[in-house]
Write a protein that holds these residues in place. Structure first.
Motif, PDB file in Angstrom:
ATOM      1  N   ALA A  17      -0.784  11.536 -11.333  1.00 36.74           N
ATOM      2  CA  ALA A  17      -1.149  10.249 -11.929  1.00 36.74           C
ATOM      3  C   ALA A  17      -0.687  10.162 -13.372  1.00 36.74           C
ATOM      4  CB  ALA A  17      -2.654  10.062 -11.856  1.00 36.74           C
ATOM      5  N   SER A  39       7.350   4.124  -3.909  1.00 39.02           N
ATOM      6  CA  SER A  39       7.092   3.439  -2.652  1.00 39.02           C
ATOM      7  C   SER A  39       6.208   4.323  -1.786  1.00 39.02           C
ATOM      8  CB  SER A  39       8.429   3.169  -1.962  1.00 39.02           C
ATOM      9  OG  SER A  39       8.194   2.636  -0.694  1.00 39.02           O
ATOM     10  N   MET A  40       5.040   3.826  -1.436  1.00 39.64           N
ATOM     11  CA  MET A  40       4.121   4.589  -0.582  1.00 39.64           C
ATOM     12  C   MET A  40       4.144   3.949   0.806  1.00 39.64           C
ATOM     13  SD  MET A  40       1.000   5.285  -3.125  1.00 39.64           S
ATOM     14  CE  MET A  40       1.133   6.473  -4.416  1.00 39.64           C
ATOM     15  N   PRO A  41       4.607   4.689   1.785  1.00 40.25           N
ATOM     16  CA  PRO A  41       4.830   4.095   3.109  1.00 40.25           C
ATOM     17  C   PRO A  41       3.552   3.540   3.745  1.00 40.25           C
ATOM     18  CG  PRO A  41       5.718   6.321   2.970  1.00 40.25           C
ATOM     19  CD  PRO A  41       4.910   6.122   1.749  1.00 40.25           C
ATOM     20  N   ALA A  43       2.853   3.408   6.742  1.00 42.03           N
ATOM     21  CA  ALA A  43       2.397   4.262   7.849  1.00 42.03           C
ATOM     22  C   ALA A  43       1.410   5.322   7.365  1.00 42.03           C
ATOM     23  CB  ALA A  43       3.594   4.936   8.513  1.00 42.03           C
ATOM     24  N   LEU A  44       1.583   5.758   6.120  1.00 36.83           N
ATOM     25  CA  LEU A  44       0.661   6.764   5.575  1.00 36.83           C
ATOM     26  C   LEU A  44      -0.503   6.118   4.843  1.00 36.83           C
ATOM     27  CD1 LEU A  44       3.153   9.438   4.187  1.00 36.83           C
ATOM     28  CD2 LEU A  44       1.903   9.465   6.328  1.00 36.83           C
ATOM     29  N   MET A  45      -0.263   4.930   4.310  1.00 44.89           N
ATOM     30  CA  MET A  45      -1.297   4.294   3.504  1.00 44.89           C
ATOM     31  C   MET A  45      -2.266   3.458   4.344  1.00 44.89           C
ATOM     32  SD  MET A  45      -0.906   5.302   0.439  1.00 44.89           S
ATOM     33  CE  MET A  45      -1.786   4.190  -0.649  1.00 44.89           C
ATOM     34  N   GLY A  46      -1.870   3.175   5.592  1.00 42.27           N
ATOM     35  CA  GLY A  46      -2.748   2.371   6.436  1.00 42.27           C
ATOM     36  C   GLY A  46      -2.761   0.909   6.036  1.00 42.27           C
TER      37      GLY A  46
ATOM     38  N   THR B 186      -5.483  -0.435  -3.292  1.00 40.90           N
ATOM     39  CA  THR B 186      -4.091  -0.050  -3.021  1.00 40.90           C
ATOM     40  C   THR B 186      -3.215  -1.270  -2.761  1.00 40.90           C
ATOM     41  OG1 THR B 186      -4.566   0.283  -0.684  1.00 40.90           O
ATOM     42  CG2 THR B 186      -4.675   2.221  -2.100  1.00 40.90           C
ATOM     43  N   GLU B 223      -4.337   7.511  -9.534  1.00 35.78           N
ATOM     44  CA  GLU B 223      -4.751   8.761  -8.882  1.00 35.78           C
ATOM     45  C   GLU B 223      -5.340   8.467  -7.506  1.00 35.78           C
ATOM     46  OE1 GLU B 223      -7.125  11.816 -10.682  1.00 35.78           O
ATOM     47  OE2 GLU B 223      -6.169  11.490 -12.616  1.00 35.78           O
ATOM     48  N   ALA B 225      -4.581   5.985  -5.520  1.00 38.12           N
ATOM     49  CA  ALA B 225      -3.486   5.656  -4.594  1.00 38.12           C
ATOM     50  C   ALA B 225      -2.771   6.932  -4.144  1.00 38.12           C
ATOM     51  CB  ALA B 225      -2.503   4.704  -5.268  1.00 38.12           C
ATOM     52  N   LEU B 226      -2.543   7.854  -5.099  1.00 38.12           N
ATOM     53  CA  LEU B 226      -1.872   9.107  -4.735  1.00 38.12           C
ATOM     54  C   LEU B 226      -2.748   9.935  -3.797  1.00 38.12           C
ATOM     55  CD1 LEU B 226      -0.343  10.027  -8.217  1.00 38.12           C
ATOM     56  CD2 LEU B 226       0.905   9.310  -6.186  1.00 38.12           C
ATOM     57  N   CYS B 228      -4.874   8.731  -1.664  1.00 39.47           N
ATOM     58  CA  CYS B 228      -4.794   8.078  -0.346  1.00 39.47           C
ATOM     59  C   CYS B 228      -3.518   8.494   0.384  1.00 39.47           C
ATOM     60  CB  CYS B 228      -4.795   6.564  -0.502  1.00 39.47           C
ATOM     61  SG  CYS B 228      -6.357   5.917  -1.040  1.00 39.47           S
ATOM     62  N   LEU B 229      -2.440   8.599  -0.392  1.00 38.62           N
ATOM     63  CA  LEU B 229      -1.167   8.979   0.216  1.00 38.62           C
ATOM     64  C   LEU B 229      -1.228  10.416   0.737  1.00 38.62           C
ATOM     65  CD1 LEU B 229       1.884   8.136   0.605  1.00 38.62           C
ATOM     66  CD2 LEU B 229       2.303   9.460  -1.450  1.00 38.62           C
ATOM     67  N   GLU B 232      -3.851  10.681   3.523  1.00 37.29           N
ATOM     68  CA  GLU B 232      -3.742   9.638   4.556  1.00 37.29           C
ATOM     69  C   GLU B 232      -5.116   9.030   4.844  1.00 37.29           C
ATOM     70  OE1 GLU B 232      -1.464  10.846   7.922  1.00 37.29           O
ATOM     71  OE2 GLU B 232      -0.006  11.924   6.717  1.00 37.29           O
ATOM     72  N   LEU B 234      -6.556   6.040   4.189  1.00 38.47           N
ATOM     73  CA  LEU B 234      -6.708   4.707   4.774  1.00 38.47           C
ATOM     74  C   LEU B 234      -6.150   4.655   6.187  1.00 38.47           C
ATOM     75  CD1 LEU B 234      -5.872   2.647   1.590  1.00 38.47           C
ATOM     76  CD2 LEU B 234      -8.102   2.929   2.650  1.00 38.47           C
ATOM     77  N   LYS B 235      -5.166   5.497   6.456  1.00 41.16           N
ATOM     78  CA  LYS B 235      -4.608   5.555   7.812  1.00 41.16           C
ATOM     79  C   LYS B 235      -5.700   5.978   8.794  1.00 41.16           C
ATOM     80  CE  LYS B 235      -1.071   7.992  10.449  1.00 41.16           C
ATOM     81  NZ  LYS B 235      -0.153   9.146  10.413  1.00 41.16           N
ATOM     82  N   GLY B 256       6.964   7.342   7.990  1.00 39.95           N
ATOM     83  CA  GLY B 256       6.712   7.681   6.598  1.00 39.95           C
ATOM     84  C   GLY B 256       7.885   8.420   5.968  1.00 39.95           C
ATOM     85  N   VAL B 259       7.565  10.250  -1.084  1.00 36.40           N
ATOM     86  CA  VAL B 259       7.537   9.438  -2.287  1.00 36.40           C
ATOM     87  C   VAL B 259       8.790   9.729  -3.092  1.00 36.40           C
ATOM     88  CG1 VAL B 259       6.330   9.007  -4.444  1.00 36.40           C
ATOM     89  CG2 VAL B 259       5.056   9.505  -2.365  1.00 36.40           C
TER      90      VAL B 259
END
Lengths: 82, 262
Positions: A17, A39-41, A43-46, B186, B223, B225-226, B228-229, B232, B234-235, B256, B259
């Protein structure tokens, strides 16, 4: 990555961060301003669409890692958008 | 008067270049003039400490940090109440400055959060002048100022977080509403927009967000958002929700990719 001298290609080595460590053939000078998008995909971010983070920051150091020279940038401002 | 500069700015632009000659450059950020005047008088007797600016709002603190190379900021805790990203933002904007927060009363969660987010010291408003001077000098030297009780709190929080991170079976438990708020974050929504979306107030959203930050050990939206990535988060939430046949936005089937900066 956009720099004061135009666009340069860079490969991200690590990210947090606070900042970004990256390698490239042409590294921006220390203290110079840079802008880049993460870019955060989806597919991974939901999320429906990829999550984009528009970042601006500055180069704080160059460092040697093996044979490769890398640059570290701190993120001063960012904007999240999906 | 909202922004009161007492001394001319240093010519140094790197934040540390002239520290040896100029002493410790301090900004006093306090909503109460009586405190600012008092602290200014206390520091005026010290040759190695120089008050470069006094401000009474957070907005003016940002402006002062941009304008004046600063070593230490004495920040009234009340100025950052309800602004959970304030400390990480300040640290990011002024990485050379070290922050001391003055609080009216200490409690475990607030103290741990302040240290987690980057402050170097938490002191009571009632601190004695001698101790305050010592604190400023120590923190300017790169040390952390922390009392015995706070050490216990911070270590306990560290242990608890480490246990969570190292034990894959222990996952932070997030409620549906917390996950919904993370989803909004996000997507780049502001607190006010999130409040409208989920039908609550902005303050409630802030409270939820603080809880989420605490649970996940993150300190700001980036942080989060990272996190979450990497996890995963939210997935999994979407998958669970779909399994429960709760109507949620459909995901596309894109693959996917790592990054990358471009």
């Amino acid at each position: 990555m956009e720099t004061d001298d135009g666009w340069v290609d860079a490969v991200t080595e690590n990210i947090s961060a606070n900042g970004l460590l990256f390698a490239g053939r042409q590294l921006p000078a220390v203290n110079s301003r840079v802008s880049f998008n993460l870019s955060m995909p989806s597919a991974l971010m939901g999320t429906e669409a990829d999550v984009m983070i528009y970042c601006s920051g500055r180069i704080v150091r160059h460092q040697q890692q093996g044979v490769e020279t890398m640059a570290a940038a701190v993120i001063d401002e960012y904007l999240l958008k999906a | 008067m909202t922004l009161d500069y007492r001394d001319p700015p240093s010519n140094s632009s790197d934040g540390h270049g002239d520290q040896a000659t100029a002493g410790i450059r301090v900004i006093l950020a306090d909503s109460q003039a009586i405190y600012r005047v008092g602290m200014k008088k206390v520091f005026a007797l010290e040759d190695d400490i120089r008050v470069v600016a006094q401000v009474e709002t957070l907005t003016n603190l940002y402006a002062a940090l941009e304008r004046y190379p600063t070593d230490v900021v004495l920040l009234e805790g009340q100025l950052i109440v309800g602004t959970i990203d304030a400390i990480p933002d300040l640290v990011r904007k002024a990485p050379n400055a070290k922050f001391i927060v003055q609080v009216t009363e200490t409690d475990e969660s607030n103290t741990v959060e302040l240290y987690r987010r980057g402050v170097r010291g938490v002191v009571p408003r009632s601190i004695s002048p001698d101790l305050l001077i010592k604190c400023v000098r120590k923190i300017s030297d790169g040390e952390t100022w922390i009392d015995n009780q706070s050490i216990s709190w911070v270590i306990e929080a560290y242990r608890s977080q480490a246990a969570t991170l190292t034990n894959p079976r222990v996952q932070p438990k997030l409620s549906k509403k917390e996950l919904a708020i993370i989803g909004c974050i996000t997507r780049g929504m502001r607190n006010k927009e999130i409040a409208y979306q989920i039908g609550t107030t902005e303050q409630v959203v802030k409270n939820y967000l603080r809880k989420v930050y605490d649970k996940l050990g993150v300190s700001d939206r980036l942080e989060l958002a990272l996190y979450c990535l990497h996890h995963e988060l939210l997935k999994k939430y979407v998958q669970e929700s779909e399994a429960e046949t709760v109507a949620m936005p459909s995901r596309n089937g894109s693959v996917g990719v790592p990054v990358s900066a471009k």
